[in-house]
Design an enzyme around this catalytic site. Structure first.
Site, PDB file in Angstrom:
ATOM      1  N   HIS A 269      -5.899  37.239  48.474  1.00 20.45           N
ATOM      2  CA  HIS A 269      -4.794  37.213  49.432  1.00 20.45           C
ATOM      3  C   HIS A 269      -5.274  37.881  50.728  1.00 20.45           C
ATOM      4  O   HIS A 269      -5.864  38.970  50.677  1.00 20.45           O
ATOM      5  CB  HIS A 269      -3.574  37.957  48.874  1.00 20.45           C
TER       6      HIS A 269
ATOM      7  N   LEU B  23       2.955  29.865  41.684  1.00 17.84           N
ATOM      8  CA  LEU B  23       2.905  29.401  40.299  1.00 17.84           C
ATOM      9  C   LEU B  23       3.993  30.092  39.477  1.00 17.84           C
ATOM     10  O   LEU B  23       4.240  31.293  39.641  1.00 17.84           O
ATOM     11  CB  LEU B  23       1.533  29.699  39.699  1.00 17.84           C
TER      12      LEU B  23
HETATM   13  C1  GRF Z   1      -7.903  32.281  52.877  1.00 18.40           C
HETATM   14  O1  GRF Z   1      -7.685  33.137  53.969  1.00 18.40           O
HETATM   15  C2  GRF Z   1      -7.045  32.686  51.725  1.00 18.40           C
HETATM   16  O2  GRF Z   1      -6.987  34.049  51.507  1.00 18.40           O
HETATM   17  C3  GRF Z   1      -5.741  32.143  52.231  1.00 18.40           C
HETATM   18  O3  GRF Z   1      -6.079  30.865  52.711  1.00 18.40           O
HETATM   19  C4  GRF Z   1      -7.401  30.897  53.169  1.00 18.40           C
HETATM   20  C5  GRF Z   1      -8.174  29.849  52.433  1.00 18.40           C
HETATM   21  O4  GRF Z   1      -9.412  29.586  52.982  1.00 18.40           O
HETATM   22  N1  GRF Z   1      -4.716  32.204  51.274  1.00 18.40           N
HETATM   23  P1  GRF Z   1     -10.443  28.652  52.232  1.00 18.40           P
HETATM   24  O5  GRF Z   1      -9.725  27.403  51.786  1.00 18.40           O
HETATM   25  O6  GRF Z   1     -11.016  29.412  51.077  1.00 18.40           O
HETATM   26  O7  GRF Z   1     -11.480  28.344  53.271  1.00 18.40           O
END
Ligand code: GRF
Length: 223
Positions: free
Chosen positions: A110, A94
């Site tokens: 993250h 973003l």
């Molecule tokens: C998670 O591991 C998040 O930290 C990463 O992508 C994944 C998303 O998983 N950036 P979800 O869509 O919440 O199941």
């Protein structure tokens, strides 16, 4: 007054689900009021709809520039009148204007122990680096990617036979505890930002340690 949480997703939405469920189960003074995805195929959209949440798709590919997408996303977000915006697996960077608009109330999850492994492919890079702990970070978003003030971190072991998949799975299960904890603290007004660092007002531990592969917590998760 209930705070309004808006969630941005790009994929399966398991962090979204963890958030919505925790908000109900723990009677937060807040509720998820909407879900926006930048990907039309995101499975999390179906989950949200089946739980009665308003959803919207804003396909970034339909925009001529990053700025145009950001501007449209900002308007879409504002329509929900959010008090806090949560990036729950939202895979778009973003721009500064968007981030500054929600400064101090934009939270990201993250899948690494920041500041290590910012950006993509965190688990692959952690395995390649040979680190012995991994984890996830919930943080306030600033214009610099994956560098905002850390609200809380969850630590899991890296095991000898881990693959990218097994490590990602372990970290994801930790994320499902970490993100709701961070957002709960925020909506309850329990966090304080001081000189770029986030402190819990009552001094709660801002670390979740999961010393074994089963994710048995080493300490009670503060509520
Ligand atoms: C998670 O591991 C998040 O930290 C990463 O992508 C994944 C998303 O998983 N950036 P979800 O869509 O919440 O199941």
């Amino acid at each position: 007054m209930s705070m309004r949480i808006l969630v941005l997703i790009s994929g399966r939405g398991s962090n979204l689900a963890a958030l919505v469920e925790a908000a109900h189960a723990q009677a937060w003074p807040a509720q998820v009021v909407g879900v926006i995805s930048n990907r039309p195929q995101a499975a999390g959209l179906q989950w949200a709809q089946s739980h009665g949440l308003p959803t919207q798709v804003l396909d970034h590919q339909a925009f001529a520039s990053r700025e145009a997408f950001d501007a449209a996303l900002l308007q879409a977000c504002l329509a929900h009148r959010p008090d806090v915006v949560v990036l729950a697996g939202f895979m778009r960077v973003l721009g500064e204007a968007f981030v500054q608009h929600f400064e101090g109330r934009l939270i990201n999850i993250h899948p690494s122990l920041l500041p290590a492994f910012t950006g993509l492919h965190t688990h692959r890079r952690a395995l390649q680096a040979g680190v012995k702990v991994a984890g996830a970070t919930a943080h306030y978003v600033t214009p610099r990617l994956d560098h905002g003030p850390v609200i809380a971190q969850a630590v899991v072991p890296v095991l000898p036979r881990d693959t990218e998949h097994s490590l990602a799975d372990r970290v994801l299960r930790a994320e499902h505890q970490l993100l709701p904890l961070a957002v709960a603290w925020h909506v309850r007004g329990e966090l304080q930002l001081h000189e770029g660092c986030v402190h819990h007002r009552q001094g709660a531990a801002q670390t979740l340690f999961f010393p074994d592969a089963d994710l048995t917590p080493a300490m009670a998760v503060p509520q």
